[in-house]
Design an enzyme around this catalytic site. Structure first.
Site, PDB file in Angstrom:
ATOM      1  N   LYS A 158      -9.455   8.525   2.022  1.00 37.41           N
ATOM      2  CA  LYS A 158     -10.012   7.172   1.913  1.00 37.41           C
ATOM      3  C   LYS A 158     -11.447   7.132   2.423  1.00 37.41           C
ATOM      4  O   LYS A 158     -12.202   6.218   2.086  1.00 37.41           O
ATOM      5  CB  LYS A 158      -9.153   6.169   2.681  1.00 37.41           C
TER       6      LYS A 158
ATOM      7  N   CYS B  80       0.802  -1.222   0.000  1.00 43.02           N
ATOM      8  CA  CYS B  80       0.000   0.000   0.000  1.00 43.02           C
ATOM      9  C   CYS B  80       0.835   1.273   0.000  1.00 43.02           C
ATOM     10  O   CYS B  80       0.262   2.366  -0.027  1.00 43.02           O
ATOM     11  CB  CYS B  80      -0.960  -0.011   1.183  1.00 43.02           C
TER      12      CYS B  80
ATOM     13  N   HIS C  38      -2.625   8.429   5.854  1.00 40.26           N
ATOM     14  CA  HIS C  38      -2.974   7.118   5.295  1.00 40.26           C
ATOM     15  C   HIS C  38      -4.420   6.810   5.667  1.00 40.26           C
ATOM     16  O   HIS C  38      -5.213   6.438   4.810  1.00 40.26           O
ATOM     17  CB  HIS C  38      -2.025   6.049   5.829  1.00 40.26           C
TER      18      HIS C  38
ATOM     19  N   GLU D  97      -0.756   5.691  13.302  1.00 40.45           N
ATOM     20  CA  GLU D  97      -0.447   6.888  12.526  1.00 40.45           C
ATOM     21  C   GLU D  97      -0.530   8.146  13.390  1.00 40.45           C
ATOM     22  O   GLU D  97       0.329   9.038  13.292  1.00 40.45           O
ATOM     23  CB  GLU D  97      -1.435   6.967  11.361  1.00 40.45           C
TER      24      GLU D  97
ATOM     25  N   PHE E 258       1.092  -3.337   4.342  1.00 43.46           N
ATOM     26  CA  PHE E 258       1.366  -4.680   4.848  1.00 43.46           C
ATOM     27  C   PHE E 258       2.798  -5.070   4.484  1.00 43.46           C
ATOM     28  O   PHE E 258       3.281  -4.774   3.390  1.00 43.46           O
ATOM     29  CB  PHE E 258       0.384  -5.679   4.244  1.00 43.46           C
TER      30      PHE E 258
ATOM     31  N   HIS F   4      -9.871   2.546  -0.299  1.00 41.31           N
ATOM     32  CA  HIS F   4      -8.451   2.205  -0.245  1.00 41.31           C
ATOM     33  C   HIS F   4      -8.100   1.363  -1.469  1.00 41.31           C
ATOM     34  O   HIS F   4      -8.414   0.170  -1.529  1.00 41.31           O
ATOM     35  CB  HIS F   4      -8.170   1.431   1.040  1.00 41.31           C
TER      36      HIS F   4
END
Length: 423
Positions: A342, A170, A310, A321, A406, A347
């Site tokens: 998002k 990502c 994010h 975050e 990830f 996403h």
């Protein structure tokens, strides 16, 4: 290193809610959401049945029937976004030696939709253990190798310089642009076509995220299912899309009278070397990436005007975050607006980092911070200014945009107005 500075002079975006940069910014600035129930396949057997889909007609956007058959949906997105970015930039690529023009494309999952569709064909709907290759589309190999994305974009623009696919989950969309910036800075290219594309809304992808309960089961209210930083959030909404940029050496862009959206002033990436999907709660690795990107940009933490987060909408990410912002920006973290797009466009995995760079550049152009939609009841552990519900007029000269992926990837990029002082 040559010390060359790198400018964004062209933007092309395909995102849920509308194809094209103008439609994309219209959705963000209005705080509208583009999440809905899945229509690409029957999702009734899945835990999560929500996605952020693009209503995309390949022929209407200039792709020939042969191109449409040859390219996976994500590759189609990349080529269409590239064409928009080139038109927006006004650059004459034929004025550059072809070997001085390069391409970097980010993608997390490659040609997922093409592979999924073709497996159904060659396996006769999953009934054949030994698949029949005679039924495969002639260009099946293009679906297998993500490098075909960069090849398609390079062919579309006649680029004969460095051509690369970056796949770091990502963070791919930030990392692909960061790599392109380094190629221009070091003198390996004069112009880079850089961005990312993913079209992952398929049964196999939904099954993967269902298995780890990462996506939201809020299928009864898909329009409001993506809720970053909200106490009621319960997973992210899968999306799709692409964003591509024309990057040039800043002085060359100025000489030709180009409009400069922003300078890519700093970039850094780190790994937590910890867990495939887990994040340490202190946000140390993301904080280190942020500090490094700010140092490269020669920008102090207190000079960041907006953070494009994010903000995936999982409790683990949002808290991690938030901790990273506090750790890297100290007290300024409480004064700077933070938001997650998002909440509106979902996403799109490897594509979202580039889409968020586009949002950051447009926020600077319009001096407007897009909102975090659907944020009604903030998580008490997420106590920063997340710009809930409505966009905000805000002088935005420096933007920090971040990504978390990830595998432990943590990336940060700083966009700034090029006329700022470098003292």
């Amino acid at each position: 290193m040559t010390g060359r500075r790198v400018a964004v002079t062209g933007i092309g975006v395909l995102a849920p809610g509308g194809v094209g940069t103008e439609n994309f910014w219209g959705l963000l600035s209005a705080g509208r959401t583009a999440t809905r129930g899945i229509t690409f396949f029957d999702p009734s057997s899945f835990r999560s049945r929500v996605a952020a889909e693009i209503d995309f007609d390949a022929e209407a956007h200039g792709l020939t029937p042969q191109e449409t058959r040859r390219m996976d949906r994500a590759a189609q997105f990349a080529v269409v976004a590239t064409r928009e970015a080139l038109t927006d930039s006004g650059i004459a690529l034929d004025a550059h030696a072809p070997h001085r023009v390069g391409v970097t494309v980010g993608s997390a999952v490659g040609a997922t939709m093409g592979l999924d569709q073709e497996y159904r064909v060659v396996s006769d709907g999953g009934r054949l253990d030994c698949v029949d290759h005679a039924y495969a589309v002639p260009h099946l190999y293009n679906y297998l190798v993500p490098s075909s994305f960069a090849a398609e974009v390079a062919w579309a623009v006649g680029a004969e310089g460095p051509s690369t696919v970056v796949s770091t989950g990502c963070t791919s969309g930030i990392d692909s642009v960061g790599y392109a910036v380094e190629l221009i800075r070091e003198g390996s290219a004069d112009v880079m076509i850089a961005g990312s594309s993913d079209a992952p809304i398929s049964p196999i992808t939904m099954a993967c995220f269902d298995a780890i309960k990462a996506t939201t089961p809020r299928h009864d209210d898909p329009e409001h299912a993506s809720r970053p930083f909200d106490g009621s959030r319960n997973g992210f909404v899968l999306g799709e899309g692409a964003a591509v940029f024309v990057l040039e050496e800043l002085e060359a862009a100025r000489r030709r009278g180009a409009r400069v959206y922003a300078e890519i002033a700093g970039y850094a990436t780190r790994s937590n070397a910890y867990h495939m999907t887990g994040l340490r709660p202190d946000g140390a690795e993301m904080a280190e990436a942020i500090r490094s990107a700010l140092d490269e940009a020669r920008i102090a933490p207190q000079d960041v005007d907006y953070i494009n987060a994010h903000g995936s909408g999982t409790k683990q990410n949002d808290r991690h975050e938030t901790a990273a912002f506090k750790r890297s920006l100290k007290d300024h973290a409480y004064r700077v607006p933070v938001s997650s797009i998002k909440s509106m466009v979902g996403h799109s995995l490897g594509a979202i980092g580039s889409i968020e760079i586009a949002a950051s550049a447009l926020a600077m152009r319009h001096n407007v911070v897009p909102p975090t939609a659907n944020l009604h009841t903030p998580d008490p552990e997420c106590d920063l200014d997340y710009v809930p519900l409505a966009a905000r007029e805000w002088t935005t000269d420096t933007v920090l945009t971040v990504g978390s992926g990830f595998g432990g990837f943590q990336s940060a990029m700083v966009l700034a107005r090029p006329e700022r002082s470098l003292a």
